[in-house]
Design an enzyme around this catalytic site. Structure first.
Site, PDB file in Angstrom:
ATOM      1  N   HIS A  26       0.855  -1.186   0.000  1.00  0.00           N
ATOM      2  CA  HIS A  26       0.000   0.000   0.000  1.00  0.00           C
ATOM      3  C   HIS A  26       0.891   1.236   0.000  1.00  0.00           C
ATOM      4  O   HIS A  26       1.873   1.283   0.742  1.00  0.00           O
ATOM      5  CB  HIS A  26      -0.902  -0.019   1.247  1.00  0.00           C
ATOM      6  CG  HIS A  26      -1.890   1.099   1.266  1.00  0.00           C
ATOM      7  ND1 HIS A  26      -3.051   1.069   0.519  1.00  0.00           N
ATOM      8  CD2 HIS A  26      -1.873   2.295   1.903  1.00  0.00           C
ATOM      9  CE1 HIS A  26      -3.718   2.202   0.716  1.00  0.00           C
ATOM     10  NE2 HIS A  26      -3.027   2.968   1.548  1.00  0.00           N
ATOM     11  N   GLU A  77       8.645   1.352  -2.962  1.00  0.00           N
ATOM     12  CA  GLU A  77       7.919   0.070  -3.042  1.00  0.00           C
ATOM     13  C   GLU A  77       8.746  -0.984  -3.781  1.00  0.00           C
ATOM     14  O   GLU A  77       8.754  -2.154  -3.417  1.00  0.00           O
ATOM     15  CB  GLU A  77       6.593   0.251  -3.790  1.00  0.00           C
ATOM     16  CG  GLU A  77       5.557   1.050  -3.032  1.00  0.00           C
ATOM     17  CD  GLU A  77       4.269   1.183  -3.831  1.00  0.00           C
ATOM     18  OE1 GLU A  77       3.852   0.224  -4.488  1.00  0.00           O
ATOM     19  OE2 GLU A  77       3.672   2.276  -3.789  1.00  0.00           O
TER      20      GLU A  77
HETATM   21  C1  GRF Z   1       1.273   0.646  -6.185  1.00  0.00           C
HETATM   22  O1  GRF Z   1       1.352   2.006  -5.853  1.00  0.00           O
HETATM   23  C2  GRF Z   1       0.818  -0.148  -4.983  1.00  0.00           C
HETATM   24  O2  GRF Z   1       1.166   0.431  -3.765  1.00  0.00           O
HETATM   25  C3  GRF Z   1      -0.676  -0.135  -5.120  1.00  0.00           C
HETATM   26  O3  GRF Z   1      -0.920  -0.180  -6.503  1.00  0.00           O
HETATM   27  C4  GRF Z   1       0.186   0.363  -7.211  1.00  0.00           C
HETATM   28  C5  GRF Z   1       0.598  -0.657  -8.222  1.00  0.00           C
HETATM   29  O4  GRF Z   1       1.531  -0.155  -9.127  1.00  0.00           O
HETATM   30  N1  GRF Z   1      -1.267  -1.207  -4.372  1.00  0.00           N
HETATM   31  P1  GRF Z   1       2.189  -1.120 -10.214  1.00  0.00           P
HETATM   32  O5  GRF Z   1       1.052  -1.690 -11.063  1.00  0.00           O
HETATM   33  O6  GRF Z   1       2.939  -2.185  -9.479  1.00  0.00           O
HETATM   34  O7  GRF Z   1       3.071  -0.239 -11.029  1.00  0.00           O
END
Ligand code: GRF
Length: 212
Positions: free
Chosen positions: A113, A183
């Site tokens: 998240h 992330e």
């Molecule tokens: C990310 O920001 C994640 O935190 C959220 O959805 C987004 C997914 O991005 N759950 P991606 O498709 O991995 O580029």
């Protein structure tokens, strides 16, 4: 020795987190994990395209084609069984996970998240909305959270978090980009901890053993 992680990625969007995980596995950073299948509710998602280009089974399931939730869940569980999946990674997946799937994969489903849960989570808190809310609240720190998925949306026990500084003049776009790049480090790191058997879950409490 912990079991090797046989992962299903669930993704609806661009798939940049999936790509970061795949790159980490292929670079040998998570030796005891493999991505067995990528599943999406969107036929044109970046995640399915990346999977196909990378030689990973890419499966589209149309969430609306089933007469009942029961049949949809049977189909999802059937795919997971077919690929011998023992761990599910939600990477930008926009559909709710059925309680039956959560029951079968108890403590074996994680999500990422783009904020520091429990703040800025829950209904409506996805994508740009999260970063807008963070800025509107005047926060000076935000971040990313990896958590276990349980029946309560965005409320499962937290596995890892990393902070991101909110600078003056930040926009939802600049913040989103900074959080996303964090992330891409945090998610592979969390999966490595599971793959090495360093995460234990006792009721609602997560313990991480020495993470080196
Ligand atoms: C990310 O920001 C994640 O935190 C959220 O959805 C987004 C997914 O991005 N759950 P991606 O498709 O991995 O580029």
């Amino acid at each position: 020795m912990p079991d090797r992680l046989i992962i299903a990625i669930f993704a609806s969007g661009k798939g940049s987190n999936f790509k970061a995980i795949l790159d980490a596995i292929r670079a040998g950073k998570i030796p005891s994990a493999q991505i067995a299948v990528v599943l999406s509710n969107k036929p044109d998602s970046g995640a399915l395209r990346i999977a196909s280009e990378s030689g990973i089974p890419a499966i589209h399931i149309d969430w609306n084609q089933f007469p009942s939730d029961e049949q949809l869940t049977d189909c999802v569980l059937g795919v997971l069984q077919e690929y011998l999946v023992n761990f599910i990674v939600l990477a930008g997946f926009m559909k709710k996970i059925d309680p039956r799937v959560i029951g079968v994969y108890r403590h074996r489903i994680i999500n990422i998240h783009p904020a520091l849960l429990p703040s800025f989570g829950g209904a409506g808190m996805y994508g740009r909305h999260v970063h807008e809310a963070v800025l509107k609240a005047g926060e000076t720190v935000t971040g990313a959270t990896v958590h276990l998925v349980d029946e309560e949306y965005d409320q499962g026990p937290i596995v890892l978090q990393r902070r991101v500084q909110v600078e003056p003049g930040e926009t939802p776009e600049t913040l989103a980009a900074k959080v996303l790049s964090v992330e891409h480090e945090l998610y592979p790191e969390a999966i490595r901890l599971f793959a090495e058997g360093k995460v234990t879950v006792d009721a609602q409490h997560v313990t991480i053993m020495n993470s080196q």
